[in-house]
Write an enzyme that holds these catalytic residues in place. Structure first.
Site, PDB file in Angstrom:
ATOM      1  N   ARG A  29       0.823  -1.213   0.000  1.00 24.15           N
ATOM      2  CA  ARG A  29       0.000   0.000   0.000  1.00 24.15           C
ATOM      3  C   ARG A  29       0.856   1.261   0.000  1.00 24.15           C
ATOM      4  NH1 ARG A  29      -4.609  -1.761   4.444  1.00 24.15           N
ATOM      5  NH2 ARG A  29      -5.854  -3.017   2.993  1.00 24.15           N
ATOM      6  N   GLU A  41      -1.316  -9.397  -4.871  1.00 25.21           N
ATOM      7  CA  GLU A  41      -2.616 -10.043  -5.010  1.00 25.21           C
ATOM      8  C   GLU A  41      -2.487 -11.537  -5.293  1.00 25.21           C
ATOM      9  OE1 GLU A  41      -5.395  -8.975  -4.173  1.00 25.21           O
ATOM     10  OE2 GLU A  41      -4.826  -6.914  -3.819  1.00 25.21           O
ATOM     11  N   GLN A  46      -5.736 -17.058  -1.117  1.00 17.67           N
ATOM     12  CA  GLN A  46      -5.825 -18.145  -0.137  1.00 17.67           C
ATOM     13  C   GLN A  46      -4.712 -18.089   0.901  1.00 17.67           C
ATOM     14  OE1 GLN A  46      -8.591 -20.755  -0.515  1.00 17.67           O
ATOM     15  NE2 GLN A  46      -9.034 -18.710  -1.248  1.00 17.67           N
ATOM     16  N   GLY A  85       3.294 -22.153  -0.832  1.00 13.73           N
ATOM     17  CA  GLY A  85       2.224 -23.025  -1.296  1.00 13.73           C
ATOM     18  C   GLY A  85       1.585 -22.601  -2.612  1.00 13.73           C
ATOM     19  N   TYR A 124     -11.421 -12.375  -9.418  1.00 12.30           N
ATOM     20  CA  TYR A 124     -11.062 -11.544  -8.268  1.00 12.30           C
ATOM     21  C   TYR A 124      -9.839 -10.677  -8.572  1.00 12.30           C
ATOM     22  CZ  TYR A 124      -8.603  -9.829  -4.338  1.00 12.30           C
ATOM     23  OH  TYR A 124      -7.922  -8.975  -3.533  1.00 12.30           O
ATOM     24  N   ASP A 142     -13.668 -11.326  -2.962  1.00 12.08           N
ATOM     25  CA  ASP A 142     -12.963 -12.475  -2.390  1.00 12.08           C
ATOM     26  C   ASP A 142     -13.781 -13.015  -1.212  1.00 12.08           C
ATOM     27  OD1 ASP A 142     -12.657 -10.526  -0.507  1.00 12.08           O
ATOM     28  OD2 ASP A 142     -10.583 -11.003  -0.058  1.00 12.08           O
ATOM     29  N   CYS A 196     -15.212  -7.869  10.616  1.00 11.30           N
ATOM     30  CA  CYS A 196     -16.267  -8.820  10.252  1.00 11.30           C
ATOM     31  C   CYS A 196     -15.639 -10.193  10.017  1.00 11.30           C
ATOM     32  CB  CYS A 196     -16.996  -8.326   9.004  1.00 11.30           C
ATOM     33  SG  CYS A 196     -18.592  -9.108   8.711  1.00 11.30           S
ATOM     34  N   CYS A 203     -18.721  -6.820  16.110  1.00 11.41           N
ATOM     35  CA  CYS A 203     -19.803  -5.937  15.666  1.00 11.41           C
ATOM     36  C   CYS A 203     -19.822  -4.602  16.421  1.00 11.41           C
ATOM     37  CB  CYS A 203     -21.153  -6.633  15.821  1.00 11.41           C
ATOM     38  SG  CYS A 203     -21.323  -8.100  14.763  1.00 11.41           S
ATOM     39  N   CYS A 206     -17.899  -2.146  14.660  1.00 13.64           N
ATOM     40  CA  CYS A 206     -18.094  -2.122  13.204  1.00 13.64           C
ATOM     41  C   CYS A 206     -18.724  -0.798  12.772  1.00 13.64           C
ATOM     42  CB  CYS A 206     -18.978  -3.282  12.761  1.00 13.64           C
ATOM     43  SG  CYS A 206     -19.309  -3.285  10.985  1.00 13.64           S
ATOM     44  N   SER A 318      -4.587 -29.456   0.661  1.00 15.06           N
ATOM     45  CA  SER A 318      -6.026 -29.181   0.654  1.00 15.06           C
ATOM     46  C   SER A 318      -6.839 -30.469   0.531  1.00 15.06           C
ATOM     47  CB  SER A 318      -6.374 -28.244  -0.500  1.00 15.06           C
ATOM     48  OG  SER A 318      -5.672 -27.024  -0.368  1.00 15.06           O
TER      49      SER A 318
END
Length: 398
Positions: A29, A41, A46, A85, A124, A142, A196, A203, A206, A318
DNA sequence: AATTCGGGGAA
DNA sequence: TTCCCAGAATT
């Protein structure tokens, strides 16, 4: 309907304000280089932020520009990805970098069709690159976003279904404030990551709690609806840690995996499938296992004598759970030991049959084997499970 | 639509 | 243990 529009406007406004106030300072960023955004990205697919950060720093230090990545040997890229991975991400990323060099003169394209055509870039990541790097009003949906939206708008569709993501993309697209696509999409994911959360969402802190439909109904913990994945199937494998002799002294035998499939082109200790291993059910003896492994090594042109059962190791992918039993061998230079262990008679041979799997179990017969010394580890990419084994064998190999 | 691709952090 | 994470490619 008017209330719905107000609810959406409220959501976007409050979320953006919250993000401006509390966004994390993340390495990707700190600039808006499309190449670096892209790398981040792909790594974040995952994979959690905290896991990615050190990999990202190392990767962009080694491949600062798209051109550097495109021109690097693939082995270097894989080594840089070691431990992260989903290694096809690394190979696809480099292939895509080469695509950009050839088709776009080394400049990351800024239109949807060209971005979506890059290898390893799906719906995505297309939206993420276009919005975050170029501030284009494209949705980037995502797992975080689907969780946030499913709760705020009380959407009970199964997020594992393809159609649900399409629905979410249309909804998310309509929420993007004019000129703020980059911040808004990141804000959506940031909220999912920090507030979230999947379990015990915060909450009370939030920024959009007041109009969150799931919160109002008291069902936020039940969303999103997600069908359960199948548990990984167990697999048993016999692995060999072969110590070199003579000209191979101080080295161990490794091999490279095939070009496709699981852990493609990664390096590993030689291993063969088994129906089970001792201590896992049948309590099978180690002798026949070592015998079968010795035969496999001999077939690969490496006569070796078993030394001991060294350790067990487990590793979960997985869809597969590996149970490994590692045997230490010593290279028997000079004579072919394909006949197996001395002193093993018919009984042992029959016991050996108990290890055999039913289907075709032939390992890659053209596998590339190599005797390596500890320094060679710096250039070869190994899956974590084998790194753990080698590290336990000796800190030299860590 | 279902399966195949790693690995680890958090509860 | 179980879940799931800034998913995509393949079948």
């Amino acid at each position: 309907m008017q209330d719905n529009i107000d609810s959406k406007t409220y959501f976007s406004t409050e979320l953006l304000e919250w993000y401006d106030r509390s966004k994390r300072d993340l390495p990707w960023r700190r600039q808006r280089d499309p190449y670096l955004i892209w790398v981040s990205e792909i790594m974040l697919q995952q994979t959690r932020v905290d896991t990615v950060i050190p990999y990202f720093q190392r990767f962009i230090g080694r491949f600062p520009t798209l051109k550097d990545l495109a021109e690097a040997p693939e082995e270097d890229v894989l080594k840089c990805w070691e431990g992260l991975g989903y290694y096809s991400r690394a190979r696809n990323l480099q292939a895509a970098a080469r695509q950009v060099m050839e088709r776009h003169g080394g400049v990351v394209p800024a239109n949807k069709a060209d971005v979506a055509a890059l290898k390893g870039v799906g719906p995505y990541t297309t939206g993420a690159i276009l919005s975050i790097a170029f501030n284009q009003p494209e949705p980037a949906v995502d797992g975080n976003v689907m969780r946030v939206l499913s709760r705020y708008f009380l959407i009970r569709d199964d997020i594992m279904k393809t159609g649900t993501r399409t629905l979410m993309e249309e909804l998310a697209a309509g929420l993007i404030p004019r000129g703020r696509a980059s911040d808004f999409n990141q804000a959506l994911m940031e909220l999912g990551a920090l507030v979230c959360t999947p379990k015990s969402p915060q909450c009370l802190v939030c920024p959009v709690m007041a109009h969150c439909a799931a919160r109002i109904e008291g069902v936020e913990e039940t969303l999103p609806v997600k069908s359960k994945a199948k548990p990984p199937r167990p697999e048993y494998r016999l692995a060999a840690l072969v110590e070199g002799d003579g000209e191979h002294a101080g080295r161990v035998l490794v091999r490279r995996r095939p070009d496709t499939g699981l852990l493609a082109r990664m390096w590993e200790l030689p291993h063969i499938p088994a129906a089970a291993i001792a201590g896992e059910g049948a309590g099978l003896p180690d002798g026949p296992a070592m015998d079968r492994l010795a035969a496999e090594l001999a077939a690969a042109g490496v006569p070796a004598q078993p030394v001991e059962a060294f350790m067990d190791a487990e590793h979960t992918f997985s869809h597969i759970h590996w149970n490994l039993r590692v045997f230490r061998f010593h290279e028997a230079a000079g004579h072919a030991a394909a006949a197996g262990l001395p002193g093993l008679g018919l009984a042992a041979a029959e016991a050996g049959a108990a290890y055999e799997t039913s289907g075709s179990e032939l390992e890659e017969d053209s596998a590339e084997y190599r005797w390596i010394k500890p320094e060679d580890m710096a250039a070869l990419a190994f899956p974590n499970v084998f790194l753990r084994i080698l590290k336990q064998y000796s800190p030299l190999w860590g």
